[in-house]
Motif scaffolding. Structure first.
Motif, PDB file in Angstrom:
ATOM      1  N   TRP A 185      -3.793   0.778  -6.962  1.00 21.34           N
ATOM      2  CA  TRP A 185      -4.414  -0.567  -6.102  1.00 21.34           C
ATOM      3  C   TRP A 185      -3.401  -1.772  -6.048  1.00 21.34           C
ATOM      4  O   TRP A 185      -2.208  -1.571  -7.725  1.00 21.34           O
ATOM      5  CB  TRP A 185      -5.187  -0.773  -6.953  1.00 21.34           C
ATOM      6  N   LEU A 186      -2.774  -2.182  -5.039  1.00 23.20           N
ATOM      7  CA  LEU A 186      -1.710  -3.163  -5.131  1.00 23.20           C
ATOM      8  C   LEU A 186      -2.226  -4.993  -5.725  1.00 23.20           C
ATOM      9  O   LEU A 186      -3.171  -5.789  -5.169  1.00 23.20           O
ATOM     10  CB  LEU A 186      -1.356  -3.922  -4.032  1.00 23.20           C
TER      11      LEU A 186
ATOM     12  N   HIS B  73       2.261  -5.323  -7.840  1.00 19.44           N
ATOM     13  CA  HIS B  73       1.754  -3.927  -8.801  1.00 19.44           C
ATOM     14  C   HIS B  73       0.880  -3.259  -8.830  1.00 19.44           C
ATOM     15  O   HIS B  73       0.270  -3.725  -8.115  1.00 19.44           O
ATOM     16  CB  HIS B  73       1.371  -4.601 -10.386  1.00 19.44           C
ATOM     17  N   TYR B  74       1.530  -1.700  -8.688  1.00 24.81           N
ATOM     18  CA  TYR B  74       0.459  -1.151  -8.265  1.00 24.81           C
ATOM     19  C   TYR B  74       0.206  -0.124  -9.503  1.00 24.81           C
ATOM     20  O   TYR B  74       1.074   0.332 -10.244  1.00 24.81           O
ATOM     21  CB  TYR B  74       1.993   0.446  -7.353  1.00 24.81           C
TER      22      TYR B  74
ATOM     23  N   PHE C 136      -3.900 -12.015  -8.335  1.00 26.60           N
ATOM     24  CA  PHE C 136      -5.019 -11.487  -6.762  1.00 26.60           C
ATOM     25  C   PHE C 136      -4.280 -10.143  -6.549  1.00 26.60           C
ATOM     26  O   PHE C 136      -4.238  -9.839  -6.605  1.00 26.60           O
ATOM     27  CB  PHE C 136      -3.565 -12.360  -6.335  1.00 26.60           C
ATOM     28  N   PHE C 137      -5.625  -9.780  -6.029  1.00 28.93           N
ATOM     29  CA  PHE C 137      -6.591  -8.601  -5.630  1.00 28.93           C
ATOM     30  C   PHE C 137      -7.140  -8.673  -4.274  1.00 28.93           C
ATOM     31  O   PHE C 137      -7.864  -9.692  -4.003  1.00 28.93           O
ATOM     32  CB  PHE C 137      -7.351  -7.737  -6.629  1.00 28.93           C
TER      33      PHE C 137
ATOM     34  N   GLY D 104     -10.887  -3.484 -16.581  1.00 26.18           N
ATOM     35  CA  GLY D 104      -9.907  -4.433 -15.460  1.00 26.18           C
ATOM     36  C   GLY D 104      -8.617  -3.317 -14.972  1.00 26.18           C
ATOM     37  O   GLY D 104      -8.729  -2.743 -14.795  1.00 26.18           O
ATOM     38  N   VAL D 105      -7.463  -4.343 -14.811  1.00 21.93           N
ATOM     39  CA  VAL D 105      -6.318  -4.173 -14.529  1.00 21.93           C
ATOM     40  C   VAL D 105      -5.802  -4.486 -15.619  1.00 21.93           C
ATOM     41  O   VAL D 105      -5.513  -5.788 -16.144  1.00 21.93           O
ATOM     42  CB  VAL D 105      -5.414  -4.091 -13.069  1.00 21.93           C
ATOM     43  N   LYS D 106      -4.684  -4.065 -15.470  1.00 19.48           N
ATOM     44  CA  LYS D 106      -3.555  -5.133 -16.402  1.00 19.48           C
ATOM     45  C   LYS D 106      -1.786  -4.301 -15.540  1.00 19.48           C
ATOM     46  O   LYS D 106      -1.186  -3.528 -15.635  1.00 19.48           O
ATOM     47  CB  LYS D 106      -3.464  -3.514 -17.965  1.00 19.48           C
TER      48      LYS D 106
END
Length: 754
Positions: free
Chosen positions: A561-562, A520-521, A574-575, A529-531
């Protein structure tokens, strides 16, 4: 397969070991060790093997040539825009012709007229072939060579391209200007992006329309959903974006909706292991006991068979049905050596001559069982949805293999694996209690009641049987063409391949697990944070320096961001840190901080969001979704939620969810901490699944939801002060001392005299 990172151990090179920087002072190759020194003068001697297998050892960006990638995630071939990938493959074909004499790089698959005289490795040197390639490219028309990226190619340019190809693979042949660092410029807004995707889904089911109609639909969607004041790019910009994301769209609408069938190129002669791997899934003809409720269920068996040696190189058991992630993990198992299990003896260890077991164990880090492992070249499958999707296409690029579906109505294209299912049923499944037969007419009176094996016990039994029986079993009609009357087994055929074609022992790193997960980008929000698919994930320590910042990734996913997601376990994503290139888990923000959170996957997350939307719930944070999720999982147990009152499909759904999470935790590298420990294994010798673990799972959710409100109350209300003990005031001061105010009142004032 992606190229592995090269560890530079030359004198003067820098290393980062356990977060501390060292410098290579002296190298001793005859002893297999190096001497490292720190800035304070501390010296240590370490072996090559220790440094190569240490998970926290990486080259220092201060001295490594890869320091240019510091601060950005690694580039990949997926970042190349349309057209650039073909030019990169053209460069790689020229480099392979210089290196091997063949544009495909494989002498067993030569092209027309290959190898040419000036590129024949048997008659020319590498330097002569490079100068010949320089002369060939210089003779091209400059107007044609410049658009192809082959203009002004010299001898040193070929050397630079070849070094990059060996280090980074296909993406190493790309021009650095094609993947230059992004400055964070946005192409379109999020509103326009959503409108384009909505119109794309709508026009796929409609009759074919022009780009002008699509432009009108995009503007209508933005106007009605986000208001007339929202800006929309011009028609030319939308047309370029549509072509870049979805292609030119020149195909007929009927064929665009269906997958393109591969063209047949004649009969393929399989003559080496890994050339063709047949992959298929079938319903297991044995009823097993799932470990949540103890109900008898049917599982699915996904099998990977090497067509050359007929070795069972990998398999996987899934409850209800498999997914694309399960297929990706099966392909990962094909590339990795199988570890020895606790109850396996020496007769099941790596037996192949030419490569000692100690050498394989040294590179793998554990004792290896007698099962072949290799990088598959072509994987033959059917037309199931789990084999034909975008995720598996990405897995194909990562592993460097080609997933080639069989022809329609041509099951003979993978007849080997179809026949293997029947043979395994005759040799193994027929002897197990709970066998259901080939169809309903041949089924026993009550195979569900007869089933006693659990899913874990059956998986261990199949693994032991594959290594101990199938790999050593004599082949009949599948004997090799060069010795049809000989006595051969899958093990002997694989051992023979050592003498014929050799063996490339390429063991992937544990980080391959993350590269095979769906990508997911996204952008990182400053606060939340990230959704990912409706849920928010965050970690204060991991995302501290990247909140609200745009990624330096260039190309198609500029500024994003991946993030990798495991559909089987949605409690975390996972980042990859752009500095250390290490993977970190980001937990779901709705998880309670006290206790353990029950596991849930993609299906449960979709049901959670659907129920919240139906109830009109608009949460400010994902912590408000926790009670809804726990209610879905089973924290509240009214009469209708008792295990005996649940439907069979509902119990199977909960069992499948737990089974998927256990598989995800087993596939994950050991360095990543799991949010919840797996259940304890069954005691040795136990053959039945009589333990009903549903009350334990419900109790786990109750403790989680009860601990979260308690934590909130303690965070808002101050701790109460305990009352003083009896007699505390008498011990603090004397009882004979009178207050001064009382003495003044007794003396009286001037008015009291009369």
């Amino acid at each position: 397969m992606t190229a592995a990172a090269v560890l530079d151990l030359s004198p003067g090179a820098g290393l980062v070991l356990d977060g501390r920087e060292w410098t290579v002072e002296r190298r001793e190759p005859h002893l297999g060790r190096v001497q490292l020194v720190k800035d304070d003068g501390t010296r240590e001697r370490m072996t090559f093997r220790f440094l190569a297998n240490h998970p926290q050892c990486r080259p220092s960006s201060r001295t490594s040539s890869a320091g240019a990638d510091r601060g950005r995630q690694r580039k990949a071939s997926e970042d190349l825009k349309a057209g650039r990938l073909e030019l990169t493959e053209l460069r790689m074909a020229h480099l392979l012709e210089v290196a091997t004499g063949f544009r495909s790089g494989d002498p067993f698959r030569p092209g027309p007229g290959e190898p040419r005289a000036e590129y024949d490795p048997a008659r020319t040197t590498l330097t002569e072939r490079r100068y010949a390639k320089v002369a060939e490219l210089a003779a091209l028309d400059p107007q044609h060579a410049r658009p192809l990226g082959l203009g002004s190619v010299g001898y040193r340019t070929l050397i630079r391209w070849e070094n990059a190809r060996r280090r980074f693979g296909l993406v190493g042949c790309a021009d650095d200007r094609w993947l230059r660092r992004s400055g964070g410029t946005r192409t379109v807004s999020e509103e326009v992006w959503e409108a384009v995707l909505a119109v794309r889904e709508e026009t796929k089911r409609m009759a074919k329309v022009s780009m002008r109609t699509k432009d009108r639909m995009i503007r209508q969607y933005v106007r009605e959903e986000f208001g007339p004041e929202t800006k929309v790019p011009s028609y030319d910009t939308l047309r370029r974006l549509w072509q870049e994301w979805f292609g030119p769209g020149g195909a007929r609408q009927r064929y665009a909706r269906s997958a393109d069938l591969p063209e047949s190129e004649g009969h393929v002669l399989v003559h080496r292991p890994g050339q063709v791997v047949a992959l298929d899934t079938t319903v297991l003809p044995v009823m097993v006991r799932e470990h949540v409720f103890g109900d008898p269920v049917k599982m699915h068996l996904t099998l990977a068979l090497d067509v050359c040696t007929h070795s069972l190189v990998a398999f996987r058991l899934t409850l209800v049905s498999d997914t694309s992630v399960d297929v990706a993990m099966v392909l990962r198992d094909v590339t990795m050596p199988l570890p020895m299990r606790a109850d396996w003896g020496e007769d099941l260890e790596w037996p192949y001559p030419g490569l000692p077991a100690a050498v394989v164990a040294e590179f793998a880090g554990h004792a290896v069982a007698g099962l072949p492992f290799f990088i598959p070249e072509t994987v033959t499958t059917d037309h199931g949805s789990v084999y034909r999707n975008h995720h598996l296409v990405g897995v194909e690029r990562v592993l460097g293999c080609q997933v080639l579906p069989e022809r329609v109505l041509r099951p003979t294209d993978k007849a080997a694996v179809e026949r293997a299912f029947g043979v395994i049923s005759q040799l193994l499944f027929e002897h197990l209690v709970g066998y259901t037969g080939v169809d309903v007419a041949d089924r026993g009176a009550d195979p569900a009641t007869d089933s006693v094996l659990t899913a874990d016990q059956l998986e261990h039994l199949i693994a032991t049987w594959s290594v101990g029986v199938w790999q050593k079993r004599k082949l009949g009609e599948y004997a090799p063409a060069w010795d049809p009357d000989g006595s051969h087994s899958p093990n002997s055929l694989f051992a023979t391949s050592f003498a014929q074609t050799g063996f490339a022992m390429d063991i992937p790193s544990p980080e391959l697990f993350y590269e095979l997960l769906p990508a997911h980008y996204v952008r990182i929000d400053k606060r939340r944070g990230v959704k990912i698919r409706g849920l928010w994930y965050d970690d204060t320590d991991v995302l501290r320096d990247y909140r609200g910042e745009l990624s330096t990734r260039g190309g198609k996913h500029k500024g994003k961001w991946l993030i990798r997601r495991d559909p089987r376990d949605r409690r975390q994503v996972f980042f990859q840190d752009p500095i250390s290139h290490a993977w970190h888990p980001l937990p779901w923000t709705g998880m309670p901080r006290a206790g353990q959170m029950p596991a849930f996957g993609d299906a449960r997350a979709s049901a959670l969001l659907a129920k919240a939307a139906t109830a009109g719930l608009k949460p400010k944070s994902d912590t408000e979704l926790l009670p809804v999720l726990l209610e879905l999982i089973g924290s509240n147990i009214p009469v209708s939620k008792w295990p005996t009152q649940l439907k069979k499909s509902q119990r199977t759904e909960h069992a499948r969810e737990t089974h998927q999470v256990k598989a995800a935790q087993a596939d994950r590298p050991p360095s990543t901490p799991a949010p919840a420990p797996p259940p304890a294994p069954a005691p040795a010798g136990e053959e039945t699944a009589m333990v009903l673990s549903w009350p334990g799972r419900a109790r786990q959710t109750q403790e989680a939801v009860a601990g979260e409100p308690r934590r909130r109350r303690e965070a808002v209300r101050p701790a109460p002060v305990p009352p003083p003990e009896l007699g505390h005031s008498f011990r603090a001061r004397s009882v004979f001392v009178l207050p001064e105010d009382d003495l003044e009142e007794d003396r009286g004032g001037p008015d009291d005299a009369g």
